[in-house]
Design a protein around this motif. Sequence first.
Motif, PDB file in Angstrom:
ATOM      1  N   ASN A 108       0.810  -1.220   0.000  1.00  0.00           N
ATOM      2  CA  ASN A 108       0.000   0.000   0.000  1.00  0.00           C
ATOM      3  C   ASN A 108       0.843   1.268   0.000  1.00  0.00           C
ATOM      4  O   ASN A 108       0.298   2.358  -0.164  1.00  0.00           O
ATOM      5  N   ILE A 109       2.139   1.143   0.116  1.00  0.00           N
ATOM      6  CA  ILE A 109       3.001   2.322   0.006  1.00  0.00           C
ATOM      7  C   ILE A 109       2.836   2.964  -1.376  1.00  0.00           C
ATOM      8  O   ILE A 109       3.088   4.142  -1.570  1.00  0.00           O
ATOM      9  N   ASP A 110       2.337   2.189  -2.338  1.00  0.00           N
ATOM     10  CA  ASP A 110       2.108   2.706  -3.692  1.00  0.00           C
ATOM     11  C   ASP A 110       0.645   3.056  -3.955  1.00  0.00           C
ATOM     12  O   ASP A 110       0.270   3.345  -5.095  1.00  0.00           O
ATOM     13  N   THR A 111      -0.187   3.066  -2.906  1.00  0.00           N
ATOM     14  CA  THR A 111      -1.590   3.471  -3.050  1.00  0.00           C
ATOM     15  C   THR A 111      -1.661   4.881  -3.615  1.00  0.00           C
ATOM     16  O   THR A 111      -0.907   5.771  -3.219  1.00  0.00           O
ATOM     17  N   GLU A 112      -2.579   5.081  -4.547  1.00  0.00           N
ATOM     18  CA  GLU A 112      -2.824   6.412  -5.098  1.00  0.00           C
ATOM     19  C   GLU A 112      -3.778   7.157  -4.162  1.00  0.00           C
ATOM     20  O   GLU A 112      -4.881   6.685  -3.899  1.00  0.00           O
ATOM     21  N   VAL A 113      -3.341   8.290  -3.658  1.00  0.00           N
ATOM     22  CA  VAL A 113      -4.153   9.111  -2.765  1.00  0.00           C
ATOM     23  C   VAL A 113      -4.691  10.291  -3.571  1.00  0.00           C
ATOM     24  O   VAL A 113      -3.917  11.089  -4.105  1.00  0.00           O
ATOM     25  N   VAL A 114      -6.014  10.372  -3.674  1.00  0.00           N
ATOM     26  CA  VAL A 114      -6.647  11.441  -4.437  1.00  0.00           C
ATOM     27  C   VAL A 114      -6.575  12.729  -3.611  1.00  0.00           C
ATOM     28  O   VAL A 114      -6.990  12.760  -2.454  1.00  0.00           O
ATOM     29  N   LEU A 115      -6.059  13.778  -4.228  1.00  0.00           N
ATOM     30  CA  LEU A 115      -5.921  15.078  -3.569  1.00  0.00           C
ATOM     31  C   LEU A 115      -6.808  16.140  -4.206  1.00  0.00           C
ATOM     32  O   LEU A 115      -6.844  17.273  -3.756  1.00  0.00           O
ATOM     33  N   GLY A 116      -7.517  15.766  -5.263  1.00  0.00           N
ATOM     34  CA  GLY A 116      -8.407  16.675  -5.975  1.00  0.00           C
ATOM     35  C   GLY A 116      -8.911  15.992  -7.228  1.00  0.00           C
ATOM     36  O   GLY A 116      -8.539  14.858  -7.525  1.00  0.00           O
ATOM     37  N   ARG A 117      -9.747  16.671  -7.983  1.00  0.00           N
ATOM     38  CA  ARG A 117     -10.316  16.054  -9.196  1.00  0.00           C
ATOM     39  C   ARG A 117      -9.233  15.580 -10.164  1.00  0.00           C
ATOM     40  O   ARG A 117      -9.330  14.501 -10.711  1.00  0.00           O
ATOM     41  N   GLY A 118      -8.218  16.370 -10.349  1.00  0.00           N
ATOM     42  CA  GLY A 118      -7.158  16.009 -11.284  1.00  0.00           C
ATOM     43  C   GLY A 118      -5.808  15.873 -10.619  1.00  0.00           C
ATOM     44  O   GLY A 118      -4.782  15.981 -11.288  1.00  0.00           O
ATOM     45  N   ARG A 119      -5.803  15.620  -9.328  1.00  0.00           N
ATOM     46  CA  ARG A 119      -4.534  15.599  -8.605  1.00  0.00           C
ATOM     47  C   ARG A 119      -4.473  14.404  -7.658  1.00  0.00           C
ATOM     48  O   ARG A 119      -5.396  14.166  -6.886  1.00  0.00           O
ATOM     49  N   SER A 120      -3.381  13.654  -7.736  1.00  0.00           N
ATOM     50  CA  SER A 120      -3.150  12.504  -6.862  1.00  0.00           C
ATOM     51  C   SER A 120      -1.666  12.431  -6.535  1.00  0.00           C
ATOM     52  O   SER A 120      -0.838  13.032  -7.224  1.00  0.00           O
ATOM     53  N   ALA A 121      -1.354  11.679  -5.511  1.00  0.00           N
ATOM     54  CA  ALA A 121       0.034  11.390  -5.143  1.00  0.00           C
ATOM     55  C   ALA A 121       0.060   9.980  -4.581  1.00  0.00           C
ATOM     56  O   ALA A 121      -0.951   9.492  -4.060  1.00  0.00           O
ATOM     57  N   SER A 122       1.198   9.348  -4.681  1.00  0.00           N
ATOM     58  CA  SER A 122       1.320   8.026  -4.063  1.00  0.00           C
ATOM     59  C   SER A 122       1.510   8.196  -2.565  1.00  0.00           C
ATOM     60  O   SER A 122       1.994   9.239  -2.092  1.00  0.00           O
ATOM     61  N   LEU A 123       1.124   7.184  -1.813  1.00  0.00           N
ATOM     62  CA  LEU A 123       1.357   7.230  -0.374  1.00  0.00           C
ATOM     63  C   LEU A 123       2.846   7.376  -0.102  1.00  0.00           C
ATOM     64  O   LEU A 123       3.244   8.072   0.831  1.00  0.00           O
ATOM     65  N   ARG A 124       3.665   6.775  -0.948  1.00  0.00           N
ATOM     66  CA  ARG A 124       5.128   6.887  -0.817  1.00  0.00           C
ATOM     67  C   ARG A 124       5.560   8.363  -0.818  1.00  0.00           C
ATOM     68  O   ARG A 124       6.431   8.760  -0.057  1.00  0.00           O
ATOM     69  N   GLU A 125       4.922   9.171  -1.674  1.00  0.00           N
ATOM     70  CA  GLU A 125       5.252  10.600  -1.731  1.00  0.00           C
ATOM     71  C   GLU A 125       4.778  11.343  -0.486  1.00  0.00           C
ATOM     72  O   GLU A 125       5.410  12.299  -0.058  1.00  0.00           O
ATOM     73  N   LEU A 126       3.652  10.907   0.080  1.00  0.00           N
ATOM     74  CA  LEU A 126       3.095  11.575   1.255  1.00  0.00           C
ATOM     75  C   LEU A 126       3.717  11.088   2.554  1.00  0.00           C
ATOM     76  O   LEU A 126       3.575  11.737   3.589  1.00  0.00           O
ATOM     77  N   LEU A 127       4.377   9.953   2.514  1.00  0.00           N
ATOM     78  CA  LEU A 127       4.998   9.349   3.687  1.00  0.00           C
ATOM     79  C   LEU A 127       6.437   8.989   3.310  1.00  0.00           C
ATOM     80  O   LEU A 127       6.807   7.823   3.253  1.00  0.00           O
ATOM     81  N   PRO A 128       7.267  10.003   3.043  1.00  0.00           N
ATOM     82  CA  PRO A 128       8.564   9.752   2.420  1.00  0.00           C
ATOM     83  C   PRO A 128       9.559   8.964   3.278  1.00  0.00           C
ATOM     84  O   PRO A 128      10.379   8.240   2.733  1.00  0.00           O
ATOM     85  N   VAL A 129       9.515   9.065   4.566  1.00  0.00           N
ATOM     86  CA  VAL A 129      10.463   8.334   5.405  1.00  0.00           C
ATOM     87  C   VAL A 129       9.684   7.190   6.054  1.00  0.00           C
ATOM     88  O   VAL A 129       9.194   7.297   7.162  1.00  0.00           O
ATOM     89  N   HIS A 130       9.557   6.087   5.315  1.00  0.00           N
ATOM     90  CA  HIS A 130       8.715   4.984   5.759  1.00  0.00           C
ATOM     91  C   HIS A 130       9.492   3.687   6.017  1.00  0.00           C
ATOM     92  O   HIS A 130       8.959   2.751   6.564  1.00  0.00           O
ATOM     93  N   GLU A 131      10.763   3.646   5.622  1.00  0.00           N
ATOM     94  CA  GLU A 131      11.546   2.424   5.825  1.00  0.00           C
ATOM     95  C   GLU A 131      12.044   2.370   7.261  1.00  0.00           C
ATOM     96  O   GLU A 131      12.262   3.385   7.897  1.00  0.00           O
ATOM     97  N   TRP A 132      12.238   1.137   7.757  1.00  0.00           N
ATOM     98  CA  TRP A 132      12.851   0.958   9.070  1.00  0.00           C
ATOM     99  C   TRP A 132      14.301   1.408   8.957  1.00  0.00           C
ATOM    100  O   TRP A 132      14.972   1.105   7.976  1.00  0.00           O
TER     101      TRP A 132
END
Length: 137
Positions: A108-132
């Motif tokens: 799910n780190i690659d889940t597409e997160v909708v930010l608007g009608r024509g705008r999305s980002a991957s969860l990876r982009e929104l949660l950039p420091v996610h590795e142990w």
Amino acid sequence: MTTTVSNDELIATAQAVLNPRTVGDRLFGDVAATLVTEAGNLYSGVCIDTGSGTGFCAEHAAIAAMVTAREYRIAKVVAVWRSDEGVLHVLPPCGRCREFIRQIDLANIDTEVVLGRGRSASLRELLPVHEWPDPLD
């Protein structure tokens, strides 16, 4: 992950379950979320605000419905809120929801997160420091 559900369709599905209700000084259902799984199934949920901190976000409710159906991979997710003036807004997931999405399935780190009608980002982009982190020397 790719899906054939458009941002507009996902937003409309979330909007359809918005049903704010005030109980005392608490507001239930004023934020709604809908997700589409890798298998193409849609799940929705609403937020519940409680005074004791036991409430949860709309994304949590939608994810709980998905997990109940034995699915774990989220292709795309959106949350919406309507202002007192009737204007619909897309809300990005809070930090707790971002981490929750990630922990349900590592992909799910690659889940597409909708930010608007024509705008999305991957969860990876929104949660950039996610590795142990790597161990120190």
